[in-house]
Motif scaffolding. Structure first.
Motif, PDB file in Angstrom:
ATOM      1  N   PHE A 195       0.829  -1.203   0.000  1.00 23.07           N
ATOM      2  CA  PHE A 195       0.000   0.000   0.000  1.00 23.07           C
ATOM      3  C   PHE A 195       0.867   1.258   0.000  1.00 23.07           C
ATOM      4  O   PHE A 195       0.636   2.194  -0.784  1.00 23.07           O
ATOM      5  N   ILE A 196       1.876   1.278   0.862  1.00 23.75           N
ATOM      6  CA  ILE A 196       2.784   2.421   0.929  1.00 23.75           C
ATOM      7  C   ILE A 196       3.531   2.594  -0.389  1.00 23.75           C
ATOM      8  O   ILE A 196       3.678   3.707  -0.909  1.00 23.75           O
ATOM      9  N   ARG A 197       3.975   1.465  -0.953  1.00 24.83           N
ATOM     10  CA  ARG A 197       4.698   1.526  -2.226  1.00 24.83           C
ATOM     11  C   ARG A 197       3.791   2.016  -3.346  1.00 24.83           C
ATOM     12  O   ARG A 197       4.197   2.832  -4.188  1.00 24.83           O
ATOM     13  N   ALA A 198       2.555   1.516  -3.377  1.00 24.86           N
ATOM     14  CA  ALA A 198       1.618   1.904  -4.434  1.00 24.86           C
ATOM     15  C   ALA A 198       1.276   3.391  -4.356  1.00 24.86           C
ATOM     16  O   ALA A 198       1.208   4.085  -5.376  1.00 24.86           O
ATOM     17  N   LYS A 199       1.075   3.896  -3.136  1.00 24.09           N
ATOM     18  CA  LYS A 199       0.757   5.321  -2.975  1.00 24.09           C
ATOM     19  C   LYS A 199       1.936   6.202  -3.378  1.00 24.09           C
ATOM     20  O   LYS A 199       1.744   7.284  -3.944  1.00 24.09           O
ATOM     21  N   SER A 200       3.151   5.750  -3.073  1.00 22.44           N
ATOM     22  CA  SER A 200       4.333   6.575  -3.352  1.00 22.44           C
ATOM     23  C   SER A 200       4.553   6.800  -4.843  1.00 22.44           C
ATOM     24  O   SER A 200       5.123   7.810  -5.246  1.00 22.44           O
ATOM     25  N   VAL A 201       4.102   5.833  -5.664  1.00 24.97           N
ATOM     26  CA  VAL A 201       4.285   5.963  -7.117  1.00 24.97           C
ATOM     27  C   VAL A 201       2.952   6.060  -7.850  1.00 24.97           C
ATOM     28  O   VAL A 201       2.895   5.972  -9.074  1.00 24.97           O
ATOM     29  N   ASN A 202       1.870   6.219  -7.063  1.00 26.32           N
ATOM     30  CA  ASN A 202       0.525   6.330  -7.631  1.00 26.32           C
ATOM     31  C   ASN A 202       0.207   5.144  -8.549  1.00 26.32           C
ATOM     32  O   ASN A 202      -0.281   5.314  -9.679  1.00 26.32           O
ATOM     33  N   ASP A 203       0.461   3.930  -8.039  1.00 25.95           N
ATOM     34  CA  ASP A 203       0.246   2.707  -8.817  1.00 25.95           C
ATOM     35  C   ASP A 203      -1.198   2.238  -8.625  1.00 25.95           C
ATOM     36  O   ASP A 203      -1.517   1.489  -7.699  1.00 25.95           O
ATOM     37  N   SER A 204      -2.077   2.647  -9.495  1.00 25.21           N
ATOM     38  CA  SER A 204      -3.500   2.315  -9.383  1.00 25.21           C
ATOM     39  C   SER A 204      -3.765   0.828  -9.614  1.00 25.21           C
ATOM     40  O   SER A 204      -4.702   0.257  -9.047  1.00 25.21           O
ATOM     41  N   ILE A 205      -2.927   0.200 -10.431  1.00 20.54           N
ATOM     42  CA  ILE A 205      -3.099  -1.237 -10.705  1.00 20.54           C
ATOM     43  C   ILE A 205      -2.851  -2.046  -9.446  1.00 20.54           C
ATOM     44  O   ILE A 205      -3.623  -2.955  -9.106  1.00 20.54           O
ATOM     45  N   LEU A 206      -1.772  -1.729  -8.733  1.00 22.53           N
ATOM     46  CA  LEU A 206      -1.454  -2.447  -7.502  1.00 22.53           C
ATOM     47  C   LEU A 206      -2.529  -2.195  -6.441  1.00 22.53           C
ATOM     48  O   LEU A 206      -2.917  -3.105  -5.710  1.00 22.53           O
ATOM     49  N   LEU A 207      -3.026  -0.959  -6.358  1.00 23.47           N
ATOM     50  CA  LEU A 207      -4.081  -0.654  -5.403  1.00 23.47           C
ATOM     51  C   LEU A 207      -5.347  -1.456  -5.700  1.00 23.47           C
ATOM     52  O   LEU A 207      -6.021  -1.943  -4.784  1.00 23.47           O
ATOM     53  N   THR A 208      -5.653  -1.613  -6.968  1.00 21.54           N
ATOM     54  CA  THR A 208      -6.823  -2.411  -7.366  1.00 21.54           C
ATOM     55  C   THR A 208      -6.627  -3.873  -7.001  1.00 21.54           C
ATOM     56  O   THR A 208      -7.538  -4.530  -6.481  1.00 21.54           O
ATOM     57  N   LYS A 209      -5.408  -4.395  -7.238  1.00 23.67           N
ATOM     58  CA  LYS A 209      -5.119  -5.782  -6.906  1.00 23.67           C
ATOM     59  C   LYS A 209      -5.178  -6.012  -5.403  1.00 23.67           C
ATOM     60  O   LYS A 209      -5.655  -7.055  -4.937  1.00 23.67           O
ATOM     61  N   LEU A 210      -4.701  -5.038  -4.632  1.00 22.93           N
ATOM     62  CA  LEU A 210      -4.764  -5.148  -3.178  1.00 22.93           C
ATOM     63  C   LEU A 210      -6.217  -5.216  -2.710  1.00 22.93           C
ATOM     64  O   LEU A 210      -6.579  -6.039  -1.865  1.00 22.93           O
ATOM     65  N   THR A 211      -7.050  -4.349  -3.268  1.00 28.16           N
ATOM     66  CA  THR A 211      -8.472  -4.345  -2.911  1.00 28.16           C
ATOM     67  C   THR A 211      -9.123  -5.674  -3.255  1.00 28.16           C
ATOM     68  O   THR A 211      -9.856  -6.253  -2.448  1.00 28.16           O
ATOM     69  N   ASP A 212      -8.862  -6.170  -4.460  1.00 29.98           N
ATOM     70  CA  ASP A 212      -9.444  -7.440  -4.904  1.00 29.98           C
ATOM     71  C   ASP A 212      -9.008  -8.595  -4.005  1.00 29.98           C
ATOM     72  O   ASP A 212      -9.815  -9.473  -3.656  1.00 29.98           O
ATOM     73  N   LYS A 213      -7.713  -8.585  -3.643  1.00 30.25           N
ATOM     74  CA  LYS A 213      -7.183  -9.659  -2.801  1.00 30.25           C
ATOM     75  C   LYS A 213      -7.829  -9.635  -1.418  1.00 30.25           C
ATOM     76  O   LYS A 213      -8.212 -10.679  -0.882  1.00 30.25           O
ATOM     77  N   ILE A 214      -7.961  -8.465  -0.850  1.00 30.38           N
ATOM     78  CA  ILE A 214      -8.572  -8.331   0.482  1.00 30.38           C
ATOM     79  C   ILE A 214     -10.026  -8.782   0.445  1.00 30.38           C
ATOM     80  O   ILE A 214     -10.500  -9.504   1.328  1.00 30.38           O
ATOM     81  N   GLU A 215     -10.746  -8.376  -0.602  1.00 31.21           N
ATOM     82  CA  GLU A 215     -12.150  -8.767  -0.727  1.00 31.21           C
ATOM     83  C   GLU A 215     -12.296 -10.277  -0.875  1.00 31.21           C
ATOM     84  O   GLU A 215     -13.211 -10.885  -0.300  1.00 31.21           O
ATOM     85  N   THR A 216     -11.366 -10.894  -1.612  1.00 28.43           N
ATOM     86  CA  THR A 216     -11.425 -12.341  -1.826  1.00 28.43           C
ATOM     87  C   THR A 216     -11.148 -13.111  -0.541  1.00 28.43           C
ATOM     88  O   THR A 216     -11.854 -14.071  -0.211  1.00 28.43           O
ATOM     89  N   VAL A 217     -10.143 -12.686   0.192  1.00 30.00           N
ATOM     90  CA  VAL A 217      -9.725 -13.397   1.400  1.00 30.00           C
ATOM     91  C   VAL A 217     -10.716 -13.214   2.553  1.00 30.00           C
ATOM     92  O   VAL A 217     -11.017 -14.156   3.283  1.00 30.00           O
ATOM     93  N   THR A 218     -11.225 -11.992   2.715  1.00 28.99           N
ATOM     94  CA  THR A 218     -12.054 -11.684   3.883  1.00 28.99           C
ATOM     95  C   THR A 218     -13.556 -11.708   3.614  1.00 28.99           C
ATOM     96  O   THR A 218     -14.353 -11.827   4.548  1.00 28.99           O
ATOM     97  N   GLY A 219     -13.936 -11.580   2.352  1.00 31.56           N
ATOM     98  CA  GLY A 219     -15.357 -11.487   2.037  1.00 31.56           C
ATOM     99  C   GLY A 219     -15.899 -10.079   2.201  1.00 31.56           C
ATOM    100  O   GLY A 219     -17.090  -9.823   2.030  1.00 31.56           O
TER     101      GLY A 219
END
Length: 246
Positions: free
Chosen positions: A196-220
């Motif tokens: 998250f920190i790395r994605a924000k530092s370089v404005n990586d929207s793809i990584l932020l989307t993948k992080l969101t998807d992964k969290i939603e998949t794991v936790t529901g």
């Protein structure tokens, strides 16, 4: 100490510090002392309760059965503790090192079992020589059991500030949004925060989307804000809120 690079499922490389051979030997030595204390305690109990004399009067089968019961905790010590303490025996916990998967996730019971089985080669039969040599020669500081299980031992003795850990400053009035974050582990949240920190530092929207998807998949959990940055930031804070309140 060597650096251990782990590629996460988000294809981001995270660097850990592999536990030094000295720290691993120290942890092993502490575990031996703990087992010695266990044997000594059992011996004293047998002696002062008079049970030792009763054992001497038993038949051979009964004596061997009692010996087996006493030795079982010693035989399965590392397997039991690494399984229930997330990769740490008591010695590892004291030295602050732990077993992790090369992929960056928490090791499973099967992984700990493989490591435990290979102790016969790495430590018992070779008196630790094979394990010592393999750790020294392997770039990921793995003994044979680690290689077979796809694990390594890392140090938790990093000199980091709060931004480099899973910890977040939360005031007493903070109200959490997602109770299901407790499905995550400390290791999961650490990886999430680093990415998250790395994605924000370089404005990586793809990584932020993948992080969101992964969290939603794991936790529901479903993203209620519609904003990836707000969502991941809330997840990290909520996890801190619930785990710090336990």
């Amino acid at each position: 100490m060597s650096e251990l690079s782990i590629n996460t499922t988000q294809n981001v490389t995270i660097n850990f510090t592999a536990a030094s051979i000295g720290h691993r030997i120290l942890a092993f030595g502490l575990d031996l002392l703990i087992l010695l204390a266990y044997i000594t305690t059992i011996g004293l109990l047998f002696y002062y309760t008079g049970f030792a004399e009763n054992v001497e009067n038993m038949d051979g089968w009964s004596q061997r059965a009692i010996q087996s019961i006493i030795l079982l905790p010693i035989m399965f010590y590392s397997l039991i503790f690494e399984t229930f303490f997330e990769g740490q025996s008591l010695g590892k916990k004291l030295v602050r090192i732990k077993v992790v998967k090369i992929e960056g996730y928490q090791a499973s019971f099967g992984d700990y079992l493989i490591r435990w089985l290979f102790r016969l080669i790495d430590i018992v039969i070779s008196s630790g020589v094979i394990g010592f040599i393999s750790i020294i020669m392997n770039k990921k500081a793995q003994r044979l059991g680690d290689m077979a299980a796809g694990t390594s031992v890392i140090t938790l003795r990093n000199n980091v500030n709060i931004s480099s850990t899973i910890l977040e400053d939360i005031n007493e009035y903070y109200k959490p949004t997602y109770p299901s974050v407790i499905k995550l582990s400390d290791n999961d949240v650490r990886i999430i925060k680093e990415n998250f920190i790395r994605a924000k530092s370089v404005n990586d929207s793809i990584l932020l989307t993948k992080l969101t998807d992964k969290i939603e998949t794991v936790t529901g959990i479903k993203n209620q804000s519609g904003n990836h940055v707000d969502f991941v930031n809330t997840i990290i804070k909520d996890y801190n809120y619930y785990t710090q309140s336990m």
